[in-house]
Enzyme design. Structure first.
Site, short mmCIF file in Angstrom:
data_model
loop_
_atom_site.label_atom_id
_atom_site.label_comp_id
_atom_site.label_asym_id
_atom_site.label_seq_id
_atom_site.Cartn_x
_atom_site.Cartn_y
_atom_site.Cartn_z
N GLY A 151 -21.20 -34.03 66.91
CA GLY A 151 -22.60 -33.82 67.27
C GLY A 151 -22.72 -32.89 68.46
O GLY A 151 -21.78 -32.19 68.81
N ASN A 152 -23.90 -32.86 69.04
CA ASN A 152 -24.12 -32.00 70.20
C ASN A 152 -25.12 -32.66 71.13
O ASN A 152 -25.64 -33.72 70.83
CB ASN A 152 -24.58 -30.60 69.75
#
Ligand code: C5P
Length: 343
Positions: A151-152
């Site tokens: 993810g980020n």
């Protein structure tokens, strides 16, 4: 506080309140109130105030789904919007009693946010009225196994600020939100997604009717080639490297396909170095009309409340938006979009 036309009559409250208001907010606005406002009734303090107000008016409807969807209510809303009022679409969720569906009052804090934007803007024209805009927000998560993902750090704040700003300018707003833990912007239709693949499907469906699409979400460029159906176990052996495959570039696809003629397509680019040169190259590679380039890292950009950016236009234009609130940047982006929309 005033509640009727017969108190303090010498102060003529039924006209004074509307005349002196900077903003009128009707929350909740019932189906009956919307009908009475649409035909210009003035038989109580609220409708008299609405008839005398010359400032922005914000309605936050709340009612049962059947009433909201009834053609009579929808026609009244069209009338009010046509006269310049901002009428929020209600949220979807639990209604009075056991029912649930569209018709729920949006979160008060979110109604307040729209009210503040309207106050800040004053009685400017609703330059997105009658337009449908699509905004992506947040960051995709690409599963490795049932509990882990790639993810980020995108919070969704900038995307939600864009949605709020568009609502305050009169637009119908769809937000495709990837893993955003913020309250829904009042008046927006929020479609929740997890992965880049889900985001692509949602964006393609909603983009067909969108006059403008702003892709703010941080979309994973790659995803694990396979996601394990069961939790990956720690064994004595060294872990296997994670094989990645490329995700579709939703923005580039959309800019290429242009599902609606005249659609304005905007991308975001978070860069850590050589910001402008990388931004220009990315704008060309994506084929978007506008790229919002901002420098991230060292506490800038992700998860913060402020942002600065440079708006690069495919026509060669460059607009610098200095550090300020994400709301202010959102308005600057909509200004650039409105200037590019076909009349
Ligand atoms: O190439 P990069 O990820 O830096 O580009 C960022 C822009 O492209 C953003 O507007 C983002 O929403 C969009 N994007 C996309 N699909 C991807 C990757 C990025 O639409 N797979």
């Amino acid at each position: 506080m005033q509640t009727d036309v017969w108190s303090d009559v010498h102060e003529v409250p039924h006209v004074r309140l509307g005349q002196s208001a900077d903003l009128v907010v009707v929350a909740p606005a019932t189906a009956d109130l919307l009908a009475r406002a649409a035909i210009g009734r003035s038989d109580d303090l609220l409708t008299a105030t609405l008839l005398t107000a010359r400032c922005p008016v914000l309605y936050a409807p709340a009612m049962h789904t059947e009433m909201w969807e009834h053609p009579a209510t929808q026609a009244n809303i069209e009338t009010l919007r046509g006269r310049g009022a901002v009428v929020l679409d209600p949220a979807v969720g639990r209604l009075t009693g056991a029912d649930s569906g569209p018709g729920r009052l949006p979160e008060p804090a979110e109604i307040f946010a729209v009210a503040r934007t309207l106050l800040d803007r004053g009685a400017l024209p609703l330059d997105l009225a009658g337009r449908h805009v699509l905004v992506t927000a947040g960051g995709t998560r690409e599963p490795l196994d049932p509990v882990r993902f790639l993810g980020n750090r995108s919070s969704g704040r900038q995307g939600y600020a864009l949605a709020r700003a568009a609502i305050a300018r009169g637009a119908e707003v769809t937000v495709v939100a990837a893993n955003v833990a913020l309250p829904d912007p009042a008046g927006a239709k929020v479609i929740r997604v997890g992965t880049a693949g889900e985001m692509r499907d949602a964006v393609r469906a909603a983009a067909i009717s969108a006059d403008a699409v702003i892709m703010v979400a941080a979309v994973a460029d790659f995803r694990p080639a396979t996601a394990s159906q069961t939790k990956i176990k720690k064994t004595g052996a060294d872990p296997e490297p994670i094989a990645l495959v490329r995700n579709p570039d939703i923005l580039a696809e959309l800019a290429h396909d242009r599902p609606r003629p005249g659609q304005v397509v905007v991308g975001f680019a978070a860069e850590t170095d050589d910001v402008l040169a990388n931004g220009r190259a990315k704008l060309a590679a994506k084929g978007a009309d506008l790229l919002v380039v901002n420098e991230v890292g060292d506490g800038r950009g992700f998860g913060t409340t402020d942002n600065a950016a440079t708006l690069l236009g495919a026509d060669g234009s460059v607009v610098d938006v200095p550090m300020g609130s994400k709301d202010r940047l959102a308005d600057a982006i909509w200004d650039a979009v409105v200037a590019r929309l076909p009349r």
